[in-house]
Design a protein around this motif. Structure first.
Motif, mmCIF file in Angstrom:
data_model
loop_
_atom_site.group_PDB
_atom_site.id
_atom_site.type_symbol
_atom_site.label_atom_id
_atom_site.label_comp_id
_atom_site.label_asym_id
_atom_site.label_seq_id
_atom_site.Cartn_x
_atom_site.Cartn_y
_atom_site.Cartn_z
ATOM 1 N N LEU A 172 -0.544 -36.809 9.819
ATOM 2 C CA LEU A 172 -0.215 -35.589 9.086
ATOM 3 C C LEU A 172 -0.891 -34.358 9.682
ATOM 4 N N LEU A 173 -0.131 -33.286 9.859
ATOM 5 C CA LEU A 173 -0.654 -32.027 10.403
ATOM 6 C C LEU A 173 -1.191 -31.164 9.262
ATOM 7 N N PRO A 174 -2.461 -30.698 9.366
ATOM 8 C CA PRO A 174 -2.982 -29.800 8.333
ATOM 9 C C PRO A 174 -2.139 -28.520 8.330
ATOM 10 N N LEU A 175 -1.798 -28.052 7.165
ATOM 11 C CA LEU A 175 -0.933 -26.876 7.075
ATOM 12 C C LEU A 175 -1.727 -25.576 7.196
ATOM 13 N N PRO A 176 -1.335 -24.637 8.113
ATOM 14 C CA PRO A 176 -2.044 -23.360 8.259
ATOM 15 C C PRO A 176 -1.772 -22.445 7.075
ATOM 16 N N THR A 177 -2.605 -21.420 6.943
ATOM 17 C CA THR A 177 -2.461 -20.498 5.815
ATOM 18 C C THR A 177 -1.157 -19.713 5.871
ATOM 19 N N GLU A 178 -0.532 -19.624 7.075
ATOM 20 C CA GLU A 178 0.757 -18.932 7.171
ATOM 21 C C GLU A 178 1.828 -19.654 6.350
ATOM 22 N N LYS A 378 6.563 -32.048 18.614
ATOM 23 C CA LYS A 378 6.541 -31.126 19.754
ATOM 24 C C LYS A 378 7.038 -29.736 19.342
ATOM 25 N N ASN A 379 7.445 -29.605 18.121
ATOM 26 C CA ASN A 379 7.972 -28.332 17.612
ATOM 27 C C ASN A 379 7.299 -27.980 16.291
ATOM 28 N N GLN A 380 5.986 -27.983 16.317
ATOM 29 C CA GLN A 380 5.247 -27.772 15.080
ATOM 30 C C GLN A 380 5.472 -26.386 14.480
ATOM 31 N N LYS A 381 5.550 -25.341 15.342
ATOM 32 C CA LYS A 381 5.753 -23.978 14.845
ATOM 33 C C LYS A 381 7.049 -23.883 14.045
ATOM 34 N N GLU A 382 8.119 -24.452 14.598
ATOM 35 C CA GLU A 382 9.404 -24.410 13.919
ATOM 36 C C GLU A 382 9.412 -25.304 12.675
ATOM 37 N N ALA A 383 8.734 -26.445 12.775
ATOM 38 C CA ALA A 383 8.673 -27.354 11.633
ATOM 39 C C ALA A 383 7.935 -26.716 10.462
ATOM 40 N N LEU A 384 6.863 -26.016 10.760
ATOM 41 C CA LEU A 384 6.106 -25.344 9.710
ATOM 42 C C LEU A 384 6.936 -24.241 9.058
ATOM 43 N N LEU A 385 7.742 -23.563 9.878
ATOM 44 C CA LEU A 385 8.610 -22.511 9.359
ATOM 45 C C LEU A 385 9.630 -23.102 8.380
ATOM 46 N N PHE A 386 10.157 -24.266 8.741
ATOM 47 C CA PHE A 386 11.129 -24.918 7.865
ATOM 48 C C PHE A 386 10.480 -25.416 6.575
#
Length: 497
Positions: A172-178, A378-386
């Protein structure tokens, strides 16, 4: 000595120099000028004085208006050229402009048709991102998920049960404050979600629904007997006993409540967890409360023990028996409503809060699912956005609306701010209202995890059966603690590696 427990039974001027003008030695005379002087051989050499040095301010101004400005303009032009190269030309050469990304999202309960309503909205706002949704089979899901993540073919976003952190911590990836801040998380979601999904200060997932264990009641049977829905365990015992009907051979024909055994009781671990929690047991470390655990086990199994039993292991599974009208009360979650309706559309029943030790206290059990991001994506930035989009109130409301087009109600909101929209339906609002005082337990069923939950439940099953078979609750509790300790150390050890 341990105190007596409650479940013992019943955010430029340019200046060309300042040299003064030279005064003329010939006085002003408006008469015609005199004749020129005679020519003299070898006139004396007259050396004109040197010109005055330029003023210092004039030099500086000249530089400022000339070379320095040209230099500065040159730097600005070069900067603009470099910016053009790095932001436009190179990305085009590398194919990075409007790079297309495909995210894989593993869900469990909803069909692709329902999820597409929200996915299309996201893809419209983010045309370079495509979401590939895949509804997974819950059987062996947790093992399949971790195997695929480990070999690099796993999903970018996935569902996981609220009790799976110990098994999935490295995945599991820790979620950033963004995406979400801790304050926002705490304000939006119930305390149980905070306790389950925030670990060591980091947020590892966002709840996608909320559900709590509730009491399903056959309305007709209670009305026929003149009884109200029991609010306390004492009332529960009285009503369940009165509604139990036995034949001449003391065999149960109609049960007042399905409780007391393990194998034929849906959510038996959850019911026992409820008793543990209400009796003051720390569900994250049950070994601290040996006597309280033993008392709760005794209380639970007494419903299936002795001549006054109201349930036994020979009866049909609790949900089946309830749908057939053969039991007056059972315990269940929101999804059980649809199972019962499918089995018997005409059954008249309602859903109420579970019994408490007293009307002044409340403790409930929650079992729900969350959405997380793979740490190997490999697409964490986009995954977090979703994920941020998916868990917004607007998206959750749209999903609920779509889900409600195919069944009576959708997955219950985990967001406190949306709970009020469910108040008009008693059968739905009960599950959400109990969430304010709910806790979670590793002893829950229907996770099909093949790991932590199921292993712990096997030891709990042994403890129940042992107590039913005349062993003391204390010895059954000791065996439960030994087995549970081994299981927890195995997964807690993996979590600390």
């Amino acid at each position: 000595m341990e105190e007596e427990t409650l479940f013992q039974k019943p955010a430029v001027n340019q200046n060309q120099g300042n040299t003064p003008p030279v005064e003329s030695s010939v006085p002003f005379n408006p008469s015609p000028p005199p004749p020129p002087p005679p020519v003299v051989d070898n006139p004396p050499l007259i050396v004109p004085p040197p010109p005055p040095p330029p003023h210092r301010n004039g030099l500086f101004s000249s530089l400022m208006s000339g070379k320095l400005i040209k230099i500065l303009l040159g730097f600005l032009v070069m900067a603009a050229i470099f910016a053009l190269i790095f932001t436009v030309i190179l990305p085009k050469l590398r194919g990075e402009e409007n790079k297309q990304v495909t995210l894989t999202y593993w869900g469990l309960w909803e069909d692709e048709g329902i999820m597409q309503s929200v996915i299309k909205d996201f893809e419209t706002k983010n045309p370079n991102i495509k979401i590939n949704y895949s509804k997974q089979d819950i059987k062996q899901y947790r093992e399949r998920l971790q195997t695929r993540i480990a070999n690099g073919t796993g999903p970018d976003i996935f569902k996981f049960h609220n009790t799976w952190y110990l098994m999935l911590s490295s995945d599991l990836l820790p979620l950033p404050t963004e995406v979400i801040t801790r304050n926002e998380f705490t304000n939006r979601f119930y305390n149980v979600a905070r306790d389950d999904l925030i670990k060591n200060g980091a947020i590892y997932g966002v709840p996608s629904n909320m559900d709590t264990l509730s009491l399903f009641v056959n309305t007709g049977k209670l009305q026929a007997g003149g009884y109200e829905i029991p609010a306390t365990w004492n009332d529960f015992i009285s009503v369940a006993s009165s509604l139990t009907v036995k034949n001449s051979e003391e065999q149960i024909e109609t049960s007042g409540a399905a409780i007391g055994t393990f194998e034929n009781i849906s959510h038996a671990p959850d019911i026992i967890s409820l008793l543990f929690a209400q009796n003051g047991v720390d569900l994250q470390n049950i070994q601290r409360s040996e006597q309280r655990v033993a008392d709760a086990l005794n209380f639970y199994t007494d419903f299936a023990n002795g001549e006054d039993n109201i349930w036994n292991s020979s009866l049909d599974s609790s949900i089946l028996a309830f749908s057939q009208g053969n039991v007056a009360m059972i315990f269940g979650y929101s999804w059980d409503y649809f199972t019962i309706k499918a089995l018997n559309p005409d059954l008249n029943f309602q859903i109420a809060s579970v019994p408490q030790l007293s009307t002044e206290t409340s403790k409930n059990i929650a079992s729900y699912w969350a959405d997380g991001i793979s740490s190997k994506s490999k697409n964490q930035k986009e995954a977090l956005l979703f994920l941020k989009f998916l868990t917004s109130q607007e998206s959750q409301q749209k999903l609920y609306t779509e889900e409600s087009k195919t069944r009576e109600f959708g997955e219950l909101y985990a967001d406190r701010g949306l709970a009020a929209t469910l108040e008009s339906s008693q059968n739905v609002s009960v599950f959400v209202k109990q969430a304010e005082t709910a806790v979670s337990s590793y002893f829950v069923d229907s996770t099909y995890d093949g790991g932590l939950n199921e292993k712990l439940n096997n030891y709990l099953k042994d403890a129940v059966n042992s107590t039913l078979n005349s062993s003391s609750a204390q010895s059954a509790t000791s065996a439960l603690f030994e087995g549970a300790s081994q299981v927890m150390s195995q997964y807690d050890g993996q979590n600390k590696k």
